[in-house]
Design an enzyme around this catalytic site. Sequence first.
Site, mmCIF file in Angstrom:
data_model
loop_
_atom_site.group_PDB
_atom_site.id
_atom_site.type_symbol
_atom_site.label_atom_id
_atom_site.label_comp_id
_atom_site.label_asym_id
_atom_site.label_seq_id
_atom_site.Cartn_x
_atom_site.Cartn_y
_atom_site.Cartn_z
ATOM 1 N N GLY A 114 49.453 16.902 110.478
ATOM 2 C CA GLY A 114 48.487 17.104 111.543
ATOM 3 C C GLY A 114 47.601 15.888 111.726
ATOM 4 O O GLY A 114 47.540 14.999 110.866
ATOM 5 N N CYS A 115 46.893 15.856 112.849
ATOM 6 C CA CYS A 115 46.059 14.684 113.165
ATOM 7 C C CYS A 115 44.867 14.565 112.225
ATOM 8 O O CYS A 115 44.639 13.508 111.627
ATOM 9 C CB CYS A 115 45.618 14.740 114.629
ATOM 10 S SG CYS A 115 44.856 16.299 115.139
ATOM 11 N N TYR A 116 44.100 15.634 112.079
ATOM 12 C CA TYR A 116 42.967 15.586 111.147
ATOM 13 C C TYR A 116 43.421 15.317 109.707
ATOM 14 O O TYR A 116 42.820 14.489 109.007
ATOM 15 C CB TYR A 116 42.178 16.894 111.188
ATOM 16 C CG TYR A 116 41.230 17.051 112.347
ATOM 17 C CD1 TYR A 116 40.252 16.103 112.621
ATOM 18 C CD2 TYR A 116 41.286 18.187 113.161
ATOM 19 C CE1 TYR A 116 39.361 16.268 113.672
ATOM 20 C CE2 TYR A 116 40.400 18.367 114.214
ATOM 21 C CZ TYR A 116 39.436 17.409 114.469
ATOM 22 O OH TYR A 116 38.549 17.581 115.508
ATOM 23 N N THR A 134 45.993 13.637 108.672
ATOM 24 C CA THR A 134 46.421 12.245 108.530
ATOM 25 C C THR A 134 45.222 11.335 108.276
ATOM 26 O O THR A 134 45.206 10.547 107.327
ATOM 27 C CB THR A 134 47.180 11.778 109.782
ATOM 28 O OG1 THR A 134 48.385 12.549 109.910
ATOM 29 C CG2 THR A 134 47.548 10.307 109.688
#
Length: 344
Positions: free
Chosen positions: A147-149, A151
Amino acid sequence: MKVSIIGTTGYGGGELIRILHSHPVFQIHSIHTTRDEIRISQEYPHLSGIFEQTLKKLDVEKIAEGADLVFLATPSGVSGKLVEAFAGRDIKVIDLSGDLRFKNGEIYREWYHHEPVNEDVLGQGVYGLCEWNRTQIATANLIANPGCYPTATLLGLAPVVSQKLIDSKSIIIDAKSGVSGAGRSPSRGTLFPEINENFKIYKVNEHQHIPEIEQQIKRWDDAAGAITFSTHLLPITRGIMATIYVQLKNDLNTKKLLQLYEETYLNEPFVRIRPEGQFPAVKEVSGSNYCDIGLHADRRTGRLTIVSVIDNLMKGAAGQAVQNANIMCGLDEKAGLKLIPLYP
């Protein structure tokens, strides 16, 4: 090599087209939707005269026969069913959703409110945090793109957690994202009058990325506890900034810790460590696959502050997916990703 993209009309799928269109090895063989079969430029006019493929109806068998690799840029709950449909076929799969990120299906059910993927399929998935799981990625056929957060957070935390230099029960993460992280489907909370000139917290202590971050931290330090994780919506299109606060176990200064980070990420092409006294901003990674990190150890409190920034659509989604694909296929990890950040 031929690649297909499912879920092309979302922001992540659009970014995959932007990267893969100029990739030196991967060729976009087909793009797919569950909606009407139209030219992609009708959905995304900025592609007019550049990329004019027609969105095709989803046919797992035809995709597996025609492509070497498929990207799933589909929502959680949808991707898992597609992964099961592709299982056992001669095609590599990279899933950008959360459906494959948890080894414990019950955790997925609790936080995502969908039925988990079959355990046999889950067991084949490799967590695609490129800088920390490269060996497994290189031999995998199924990747769970982080996921973005997670990462931004995990790349910022990894050096000190893996070396057990912090109290891993003290982790507090204050994270902020641009509006594109909410996806392309309209909602009241992301309307221009709601988000413009505004700044708000959301999913307080309930964000679905919490267990993903905790799962990986525990792999580095099995004594790790629960994290405190707050998410905020910024009135910008792209970018994530994770400001992380942790308690140091020993009296370590900023210079020594920066040396650790520089040594850890020395050969990582997409992680940049800022010099002492400098901290990254989201605009400095916009449109790129970079993760920029700055940090400061407070001798007065014994706490370390880590600031990690990424473009949520790139390193937080499509960029990392292509980086994973490059590693899986034995290519130059940087292929198609040598993009200078957009500035200003």
